[in-house]
Every structure is written in structure tokens, then in C-alpha cells.
Design an enzyme around this catalytic site. Structure first.
Site, PDB file in Angstrom:
ATOM      1  N   ALA A  63       0.831  -1.197   0.000  1.00  0.00           N
ATOM      2  CA  ALA A  63       0.000   0.000   0.000  1.00  0.00           C
ATOM      3  C   ALA A  63       0.872   1.256   0.000  1.00  0.00           C
ATOM      4  CB  ALA A  63      -0.927  -0.005   1.212  1.00  0.00           C
ATOM      5  N   GLY A 112       0.612  -5.380   0.510  1.00  0.00           N
ATOM      6  CA  GLY A 112      -0.429  -5.616  -0.472  1.00  0.00           C
ATOM      7  C   GLY A 112       0.047  -6.395  -1.685  1.00  0.00           C
ATOM      8  N   GLU A 115      -0.154  -9.859  -0.620  1.00  0.00           N
ATOM      9  CA  GLU A 115      -1.547 -10.264  -0.502  1.00  0.00           C
ATOM     10  C   GLU A 115      -2.181 -10.521  -1.865  1.00  0.00           C
ATOM     11  OE1 GLU A 115      -3.273  -8.284   3.492  1.00  0.00           O
ATOM     12  OE2 GLU A 115      -2.110  -6.919   2.234  1.00  0.00           O
ATOM     13  N   GLU A 135       3.362  -5.123   7.719  1.00  0.00           N
ATOM     14  CA  GLU A 135       2.345  -4.263   8.327  1.00  0.00           C
ATOM     15  C   GLU A 135       2.518  -4.125   9.829  1.00  0.00           C
ATOM     16  OE1 GLU A 135       0.407  -6.210   4.670  1.00  0.00           O
ATOM     17  OE2 GLU A 135       1.700  -6.851   6.316  1.00  0.00           O
TER      18      GLU A 135
END
Length: 258
Positions: A63, A112, A115, A135
Site C-alpha cells: 500500500a 499488499g 496479498e 504491516e
């Protein structure tokens, strides 16, 4: 343009095009990926998708932190709306896409980016690729589905080691634990992804979609419920041209060999 889409015959390559930001996922980029996948879904000429990042340094570093920080500053509702719901929408779309999505990991796949790799049905990594769940260093758990998909893929203890430490793992380790299918030299990455796509699209699109649906919908269900999903997916293919053609080809080949 933060997302570039290029079609070669029946295979589309989608490139996250923010090389100067290590292909970080800001909100316009996530929205562009979702819009691009919607267009690809509607295009019957497309049979498979390769998803990669621009350059050689990163697939995606995760992100975009300034965007994320601004949403968090707005409080829990803002953070849930702008970060979690958007991130979940992207990874769920990739996971449930009716055409095979092959992630070609060309460098960092952090946050991300990792992910997305977890959500995709197939993934190939360059030898220099690395994967991480950083994170926790920002004070929160993975918000794009990683706390749920990663342990399901690699096992609870291996998943928690990545999530709780934030430490990166190399491509070889990612293959060993099942996060990616195979590791190849960097200059062979897109060729390997295209070869995998070609090995899939030789089969009937209805069969490919049914296989994807059966596995994706059934994998987290109890076996009996999963078998019901499998049965429904099988039944849906019975009246299709793919089944008629496949059976006819097999029977003709069998007759010719006698």
C-alpha cells in the site's frame, strides 16, 4: 497511467505501472486494477491474465503509505472504508476471477503485493523476488486479506512467522512453502508466465472457469460441502460445447488407435 494493459492473442498482461514508487498501491491504482479486471472479465477474447509490476525492482511494495496514513488519520471508519474495503475488493476480485490470473513476481512483493500473490490462483517468481508482511511494523495487521489467506496457504505457524516478524523471505522459500508455484531466472519470468497461460488456455474456457470456481469456492468448506460445490460445477459443464468437443476428440482418438 498507473495500470497498463496489453493483449497478445487471448492472454492479457496487466502491469502495475508505478516503477518510481516500487509499484506501491495508491487508491487510484487499486481502482484502476479493479476497473481493468472488470473490462477483461467482459471480454470473451481474453482467456488468461498475467499480472506483474513495471521494472525489475518490485512487483509491488504494498500500500502507498502516504495514502494509507491519511485514511488512518481520519479514524476507524475512514480507514475501514478507504483501506480495508478497497483492499478486500481487489484481492477478492483476483481470487474469484473466472479466468486464471497468473502473478509474475518481478521483485519485492511486500504487504499488499504479497496479498495479491496470495489471492491469485497461480504465481511465478523471479529468482531475486522477496516476500514480506511488514504491516506489523506500522502497528496493524495485514488489511488486504493476508491474515486469512496466508495461513491457509502455507500453514498457521509459517504464516504467523511472516506476519508477526515482518521479515522478508526469498523466492526459493516462497516456493518451498507454497506461496508461489515456481521460481525462474528474472529474464525468463514473463516467458514462463506466458507458457503456463498457454498450457491452460488450450482447454475449454467453460472447463477452466468451472475448475477455478470449484477450487476457490470449495477449498475452505468442509469436504462434504466442497463436494457439493464440485458436483454443481461439473453439472454446469455437461451441456457445453467444451464437453462435447472433448469427448468427441477422445473417442475419435481411441477409435483410430484400434
Amino acid at each position: 497511467m498507473t495500470v497498463h494493459i496489453d493483449q497478445d492473442e487471448c492472454v492479457v498482461t496487466v502491469t502495475i505501472n508505478r516503477e518510481h514508487k516500487l509499484n506501491a498501491l495508491d487508491y487510484p491504482t487499486i481502482d484502476a486494477l479493479l476497473a481493468g479486471l472488470d473490462r477483461i472479465d467482459r471480454d470473451d477474447s481474453v482467456r488468461a491474465v498475467i499480472l506483474t509490476g513495471a521494472g525489475r525492482r518490485a512487483f509491488s511494495a504494498g500500500a502507498d503509505i502516504p495514502s494509507l496514513a491519511g485514511s488512518i488519520a481520519g479514524g476507524p471508519e475512514s480507514a475501514l472504508r478507504e483501506i480495508v474495503r478497497r483492499g478486500h475488493a481487489l484481492t477478492r476480485r483476483i481470487e474469484e476471477f473466472p479466468k486464471p490470473v497468473i502473478v509474475a513476481v518481478n521483485g519485492l512483493a511486500f504487504g499488499g503485493g504479497c496479498e495479491i500473490t496470495e489471492a491469485a490462483p497461480l504465481a511465478i517468481a523471479a529468482e531475486h523476488a522477496t516476500f514480506a508482511k511488514p504491516e506489523i511494523s506500522l502497528g496493524f495487521p495485514p488489511p488486504f486479506g493476508g491474515s486469512q489467506r496466508l495461513p491457509r496457504h502455507v500453514g498457521r505457524k509459517r504464516g504467523l512467522e511472516m506476519i508477526l516478524t515482518g521479515d522478508p523471505i526469498p523466492a526459493a522459500r516462497a516456493a518451498e512453502i507454497g506461496l508461489v508455484n515456481v521460481v525462474v531466472p528474472a529474464d525468463e519470468l514473463l516467458e514462463a508466465a506466458r507458457d503456463l497461460a498457454d498450457r491452460i488456455v488450450r482447454h475449454a474456457p467453460t472447463a477452466v472457469a468451472a475448475c477455478l470456481r470449484a477450487v476457490t469456492r470449495g477449498i475452505n468448506l468442509p469436504v462434504d460441502e466442497g463436494l457439493a460445490v464440485e458436483a454443481a460445477c461439473f453439472a454446469a459443464t455437461v451441456p457445453t460445447d467444451g464437453v462435447r468437443t472433448g469427448l468427441r476428440r477422445f473417442l475419435d482418438r481411441t477409435a483410430a488407435s484400434r
